[in-house]
Structure formats: C-alpha cells, structure tokens
Design an enzyme around this catalytic site. Structure first.
Site, PDB file in Angstrom:
ATOM      1  N   TYR A   1      33.362  75.611 -28.499  1.00 23.71           N
ATOM      2  CA  TYR A   1      34.975  74.925 -28.523  1.00 23.71           C
ATOM      3  C   TYR A   1      34.891  77.230 -28.947  1.00 23.71           C
ATOM      4  CZ  TYR A   1      34.998  70.273 -29.466  1.00 23.71           C
ATOM      5  OH  TYR A   1      35.034  68.883 -28.929  1.00 23.71           O
TER       6      TYR A   1
ATOM      7  N   LYS B   1      21.134  67.135 -27.923  1.00 18.27           N
ATOM      8  CA  LYS B   1      21.530  65.904 -27.057  1.00 18.27           C
ATOM      9  C   LYS B   1      19.614  67.977 -26.302  1.00 18.27           C
ATOM     10  CE  LYS B   1      21.213  64.047 -22.922  1.00 18.27           C
ATOM     11  NZ  LYS B   1      21.359  62.059 -23.274  1.00 18.27           N
TER      12      LYS B   1
ATOM     13  N   ASP C   1      23.968  60.741 -26.671  1.00 21.39           N
ATOM     14  CA  ASP C   1      24.224  59.037 -26.671  1.00 21.39           C
ATOM     15  C   ASP C   1      23.831  58.027 -27.205  1.00 21.39           C
ATOM     16  OD1 ASP C   1      22.202  60.832 -25.654  1.00 21.39           O
ATOM     17  OD2 ASP C   1      21.824  59.930 -23.518  1.00 21.39           O
TER      18      ASP C   1
ATOM     19  N   ASP D   1      32.748  66.474 -33.299  1.00 22.23           N
ATOM     20  CA  ASP D   1      33.946  65.936 -33.164  1.00 22.23           C
ATOM     21  C   ASP D   1      34.170  64.940 -32.486  1.00 22.23           C
ATOM     22  OD1 ASP D   1      37.031  66.471 -32.563  1.00 22.23           O
ATOM     23  OD2 ASP D   1      36.573  67.898 -31.015  1.00 22.23           O
TER      24      ASP D   1
ATOM     25  N   ASP E   1      35.116  61.068 -34.828  1.00 25.98           N
ATOM     26  CA  ASP E   1      35.948  60.069 -34.933  1.00 25.98           C
ATOM     27  C   ASP E   1      35.608  58.539 -34.676  1.00 25.98           C
ATOM     28  OD1 ASP E   1      37.983  61.789 -35.454  1.00 25.98           O
ATOM     29  OD2 ASP E   1      39.084  61.695 -33.541  1.00 25.98           O
TER      30      ASP E   1
END
Ligand code: NAD
Length: 362
Positions: free
Chosen positions: A146, A195, A227, A251, A255
């Site tokens: 970001y 990852k 994942d 992020d 959620d």
C-alpha cells in the site's frame, strides 16, 4: 498516576460510544487509584464543521502531547452528508490516514474474540467454536504494497499497472518485536503469516521474524502461508493467539477474523508507534444510520480503552477488570440491540456503560 488522554469523539455514534468508554475509564481510575485527564480533540466531520479541514496541525500536536488517544469513529453518510461534496483530501477519512502517518502508527492490533455468550452470532458451526476463541491480529500498517511505488503505463496499446511491495528488515523487526511482546502478555504463541514460497519480501519477513523469536524463548513461533491461514481461520480459529503479518495480508485476514465473530459492535482496535503511544478506536465505523438514537453498542470502544490501559500505560490488572466486567454483563444477559437475542434484556448505550461500571471492582 495521571493518564493524559487525547479524546477524539468523532462523528455519528462516536460521541455516544466514547462517552461510555470515558465513564468506564473514570470508574476504573476511582477503583484502582489513577486519574484520567482528557483533552478533547476534533477530527473528521466534526473538525470540518469548525475548521473546514478534517485534521488541523493543532490537533496533531495535541495528540502527540498526549500519552494515548481514544477515538470514536469518523465519517458520515456519503450519500447525504455535505462533507462528501468536498474534494477527497478534505473529507473526514483523510484525517484518519493523516493522523496515522503523522503519529507513525506502524502496528495495528485487532483482537477477534468470540464470547461464549454471543456464539449465536458466529457464522461458523458450533463444534468449531465451542468455548469461544480469542486471537489478536497484528498487522504492519505503514509499509508493503500500500506504500510502494505504483504506475500505469501503456506500451504498444497495452495498459500495464505495477504496484511495488517493499519491506526492509528494520520495518519487519520492529513489528515482530511488538508481536512477541504482546504474545508474552497473552498465551505465548505467534503465528507469522507470509507467502514465503513465492515472495522475496516474505522470505525476508520469515528470516527476520525467526531472528526476533530467538529472543523470546517462552513464545512458540509458527510460520503459516497466507492462503492456509485464510482457511484455518474458518476451519479452526481456536488455534490462534497472535497472528503477525504484513500490511495487505493483515488487511484481509483481520476483516475475515472479525466477520467470524459476527459482532462488529464488540471489536476493539489499537494502532501503536515505537513508544508506548497508541491510538485506540472501535473497529466499526460511525454508523450514521443509528447515530443519536442511544442504541449503539459501546463495548468495542470500552474494550479499546482497556487495550489503552494495557499497552500505553502497562495497567494490565485494570484492563482485565474492564474485560471481565464486559464478560459479566454478557453473562448476565444484558445486550444492546445489535447483539440482542431471545430471552435477553435489551439496554441502551448509556445503560450498557453503567452496567459495565457497576462490575468494576478490585
Ligand atoms: P459502519 O461500521 O459504520 O456500519 C455498518 C453497520 O454496522 C451499520 O448497520 C451500523 O449500524 C452497524 N454498527 C457499526 N458499529 C456499531 C455499533 N457500535 N453498535 C451497533 N451497530 C453498529 O460502516 P459503514 O456504514 O460502512 O460506514 C459508516 C461511516 O463510517 C462511513 O463514513 C465510513 O467511512 C466510516 N468509517 C469510519 C471508520 C473509522 O473511523 N475508523 C471505519 C470504518 C468506517
């Protein structure tokens, strides 16, 4: 002990829920012998109404001069509020991004707790969540994808967009240390999510996290691919204590974790910098649809205040007293409308604050 707390009541339900959190902080202070000194600060729509901008330099300075900031939520109804006629950099949410940057809040903490009493709100099967769960998602907030360089170019008529994902070892080390420190105050397990089978930034993340782990022999470190983590969160959320991860993965996972609790009005959050300073706020928004009705759930803000006592002031016992009072109120069957179910007693925002205060004792 005097606690200098900046208070941003904010917009929508913000003033209602922050008032209850201050009530609970004052009661905790009375019982445990500390004094909260509040400095009221304006941000978001409330600041636009007075100053024409969502965040002034004076507010930033006053926030920096506080030991911690307690915040409601900011923003209004994008369809009807005049704040959204302004250009994007002058809208309420711009204040939020700016204050995080100005205060260098690089560590975002979002607990996802399923209370046994509210398990009906959880969308997962009962056998998966029996006994509830209690995890802390720790997300790096100022680096990664970001904040990388981005560009879109057209080559031979083909549009190509690029976003860079960069982390340096210092950025990883400081968040990892925070994660392990927090695990030491909890069940002493860190799941570091990356990852590393694909990304260089993740391989560096894993290496640095493992180096930091060596300084915390009491904490168990587990590495997990993102994942797999997304699957494990719905398969067996009880396995997690602290989930430590970079900006974008955090992020998405935070959620997901909050959705599996099913109750947005219950979820606290904190954003910390390298000192003891932190900004504490509920995970939800300003809920303009219910503002001013006296029905908002103040528990997320009250639990954010408990996080403030724990992380900015090292008042663990006081934080626990608030958390226990919240659990007790739920056990006794009191609910705001958002978490109401059959056979329980519905109470207002301020009654919820009063009830929680009544359970705070030595
Ligand atoms: P929201 O979280 O405000 O509301 C979503 C739903 O949850 C609504 O039905 C609302 O009534 C309910 N809800 C939220 N908090 C609640 C509480 N404490 N008690 C009971 N019910 C609650 O999300 P939204 O509607 O998408 O956003 C509304 C405004 O909030 C927007 O302006 C948005 O930009 C802003 N926002 C601010 C923050 C922040 O300040 N950090 C975060 C998210 C959204």
């Amino acid at each position: 002990m005097r606690l200098n707390i900046g208070v941003i009541k904010g917009d929508g339900i913000g003033p209602e829920i922050v008032t209850e959190a201050m009530k609970v902080l004052d009661k905790t202070g009375e019982v445990y012998g500390h004094e909260c000194i509040y400095t009221q600060l304006l941000m978001g729509g409330a600041s636009i109404d007075v100053h024409g901008v969502p965040l002034t330099d004076e507010t930033i300075e006053a926030a920096k001069a506080s030991d911690a900031v307690l915040m409601g939520s900011i923003g209004g109804d994008a369809k009807t509020s005049p704040w959204y006629q302004l250009e994007p950099s002058k809208r309420p949410e711009a204040g939020l991004l700016k204050i995080r940057k100005e205060l260098n809040l690089f560590a975002n903490l979002r607990p996802a707790v399923l209370y046994d009493e509210l398990k009906g709100a959880c969308p997962l099967k009962e056998e998966i969540t029996d006994g509830g769960f209690d995890m802390m998602i720790m997300r790096e907030l100022t680096g990664g994808l970001y904040f990388g360089e981005r560009k879109t170019v057209e080559v031979d008529g083909v549009m190509t967009a690029t976003d860079e994902l960069t982390y340096n070892e210092n950025e990883i080390r400081r968040i990892a240390k925070r994660g392990f420190d927090i695990a030491m105050k909890r069940r002493k397990k860190v799941t570091s999510v990356d990852k590393a089978n694909v990304l260089d930034s993740s391989r560096l993340w894993r290496k640095v996290v493992e180096e930091v782990a060596a300084d915390y022999p009491e904490v168990t470190l587990e590495n997990m691919l993102v994942d797999n983590c997304a699957m494990q969160l719905v398969k067996d959320p009880r396995q997690f204590d602290v989930i430590l991860t970079e900006n974008m993965f955090g992020d998405i996972l935070s959620d997901e974790a909050s959705m599996v609790t099913g109750s947005i009005g219950m979820l606290a959050s904190a954003s910390l910098n390298e000192t003891k300073f932190g900004l504490y706020e509920p995970s939800g928004g300003s809920a303009p649809d219910i503002a001013g009705k006296g029905i908002a759930n103040p528990i997320a803000t009250i639990l954010s205040a408990a996080m403030m006592l724990r992380f900015s002031f090292d008042l663990d016992q006081e934080a626990e007293a608030i958390e226990n009072a919240v659990s007790q109120v739920l056990k006794d069957g009191y609910r705001t409308i958002d978490i109401m179910s059959e056979g329980k007693t519905q109470i207002s925002t301020s009654e919820m604050g009063d009830r929680i205060c009544s359970y705070i004792h030595l």
